[in-house]
Design an enzyme around this catalytic site. Structure first.
Site, PDB file in Angstrom:
ATOM      1  N   HIS A  21       0.777  -1.236   0.000  1.00 25.69           N
ATOM      2  CA  HIS A  21       0.102   0.029  -0.117  1.00 25.69           C
ATOM      3  C   HIS A  21       0.935   1.119   0.122  1.00 25.69           C
ATOM      4  O   HIS A  21       1.331   1.572   1.160  1.00 25.69           O
ATOM      5  CB  HIS A  21      -0.782  -0.118   1.263  1.00 25.69           C
ATOM      6  N   GLY A 182      -9.861   7.740  -2.202  1.00 18.99           N
ATOM      7  CA  GLY A 182     -10.429   8.969  -1.866  1.00 18.99           C
ATOM      8  C   GLY A 182     -11.168   9.024  -0.667  1.00 18.99           C
ATOM      9  O   GLY A 182     -11.293   8.130   0.167  1.00 18.99           O
ATOM     10  N   HIS A 209      -9.919   0.724  -0.405  1.00 19.12           N
ATOM     11  CA  HIS A 209      -9.531   1.635   0.962  1.00 19.12           C
ATOM     12  C   HIS A 209     -10.983   1.251   1.605  1.00 19.12           C
ATOM     13  O   HIS A 209     -12.092   1.726   1.322  1.00 19.12           O
ATOM     14  CB  HIS A 209      -9.561   2.923   0.590  1.00 19.12           C
ATOM     15  N   GLU A 212     -10.671   3.103   7.296  1.00 16.72           N
ATOM     16  CA  GLU A 212      -9.717   4.100   7.747  1.00 16.72           C
ATOM     17  C   GLU A 212     -10.565   5.218   8.252  1.00 16.72           C
ATOM     18  O   GLU A 212     -10.432   5.248   9.605  1.00 16.72           O
ATOM     19  CB  GLU A 212      -8.907   4.397   6.656  1.00 16.72           C
ATOM     20  N   ASP A 296       1.938   4.061   2.757  1.00 18.06           N
ATOM     21  CA  ASP A 296       0.820   4.761   2.302  1.00 18.06           C
ATOM     22  C   ASP A 296       1.274   5.991   1.488  1.00 18.06           C
ATOM     23  O   ASP A 296       1.292   5.714   0.117  1.00 18.06           O
ATOM     24  CB  ASP A 296      -0.002   5.169   3.638  1.00 18.06           C
TER      25      ASP A 296
END
Length: 364
Positions: A21, A182, A209, A212, A296
């Site tokens: 990632h 996004g 994603h 988070e 990230d």
């Protein structure tokens, strides 16, 4: 976990690493960003590379994912031309190699690189060319690194079906999977079911994603509605864990070996975790989840795989055994053919950790 040798920074840097990632547009060299922005006439908060790097870390450490994402305005400004994309992709690979990374998956959204007239396909072709040049140079230098590409669709727009088709079209040219990225809250992955249906029909791997900035419902949709084989971040899976007892969704994720692409520094910056010491990555690893360790955005978080590992060693008590486990986990869940994954584990990672003093047994 068994006892392990003392881990100094030099030892950690030499360890073979795998990262699943990592965003291309979040990993530019500050000096390159300064140079390309000046050529493009794009104003930056700082024109000194060191000052710009420090600004990124400060701006991204607001505890707000939306503001974190807003820092990409400047990197995207210099990633609109063939020349810019070629240079950034090549340097991206060389920086990974210098950090001891032997396998990486880089992700980016082609739709964010169209301002200067490139088409979606031209963006992908250009990035692949730059990555290939970087891999060739790294191999020549004796630090080979294998890099696969994940194409992202932005969850706030409506190009996911087109990006899914692009992912399939470039599967034999280095693209290994698909992602959506996004702002998470308010933009559920189920908005993009047509894209996921196409990818599943074409046997194309998917990561999403989720978990988070939003919690269990986002992870549930990613896994159960959209068929994700991995979860980008996924740190909020702890919302479905009572003490050390996983709930139904957490158990499903653990038992089906759905990898969690956890990014500790980034999670602290966006408020998904309080600190490295308190980050639930250690709990999740201890409970048997397939945890992977990731950066990230290396520029935005001021980090590297060496730094992420060192932080966990120094602040969360990790040993060589922990580092080896998350590295093997990443390769087990990589979106490349099984023989290639096995070869990287047996021929590169295990010998590298044995040389550093690893003495534990294989993990599941």
């Amino acid at each position: 976990m068994t006892a392990a040798p003392t881990l100094d920074a030099g030892t950690v840097r030499r360890l073979p690493k795998a990262v699943l990632h990592d965003h291309l547009d979040g990993g530019l060299r500050p000096a390159t960003l300064v140079e390309l922005a000046e050529a493009a006439g794009h104003p930056l908060p700082h024109t000194d590379p060191a000052g710009l790097g420090a600004w990124y870390v400060e701006a991204a450490s607001s505890g707000d994912l939306v503001r974190y994402i807003a820092t990409f305005e400047h990197t995207l400004a210099v990633m609109q031309t063939r020349e810019g994309l070629l240079r950034i992709a090549e340097e991206y690979v060389l920086d990974l190699a210098a950090d001891g990374v032997v396998y990486a998956e880089v992700r980016y959204a082609p739709e964010l690189h169209l301002r200067a007239g490139l088409t979606l396909a031209e963006v992908v072709e250009t990035v692949q060319e730059g990555l290939a040049a970087g891999m060739a140079r790294a191999a020549e230098a004796g630090t080979p690194v294998r890099v696969g590409t994940l194409l992202c669709a932005m969850r706030m727009t409506f190009l996911s079906r087109e990006v899914a088709a692009l992912t399939v079209a470039f599967r034999d040219a280095g693209v290994v999977g698909f992602d959506i990225a996004g702002a998470e809250d308010g933009f559920p992955p189920s908005d993009h079911l047509a894209a996921f249906d196409h990818l599943h029909r074409e046997n194309m791997p998917v990561t999403i994603h989720a978990g988070e900035a939003f919690g269990v419902p986002s992870i549930w949709e990613a896994v159960q509605l959209c068929g994700a084989q991995r979860i980008g971040h996924g740190v909020r899976i702890t919302d479905d864990i009572a003490g050390t007892k996983p709930g139904p969704l957490a158990s499903w994720v653990r038992d089906h070996r759905i990898a969690l692409e956890i990014c500790p520094t980034s999670n602290v910056q966006t408020g998904a975790a309080a600190s490295i010491a308190e980050h639930p990555i250690t709990l999740l690893l201890d409970l048997g989840f397939r945890v992977t360790l990731n950066t990230d955005n290396r520029l935005v978080s001021g980090t590297s795989m060496t730094r992420e590992m060192s932080l966990l060693v120094n602040e969360a008590g990790w040993t060589l055994d922990h580092l080896r486990t998350v590295t093997v986990n990443a390769l087990k869940s990589a979106f490349i053919p099984f023989p290639e994954r096995n070869a990287l584990i047996s021929d590169v990672v295990l010998p590298g950790y044995a040389a550093a003093g690893f003495s534990g047994a294989p993990t599941a």
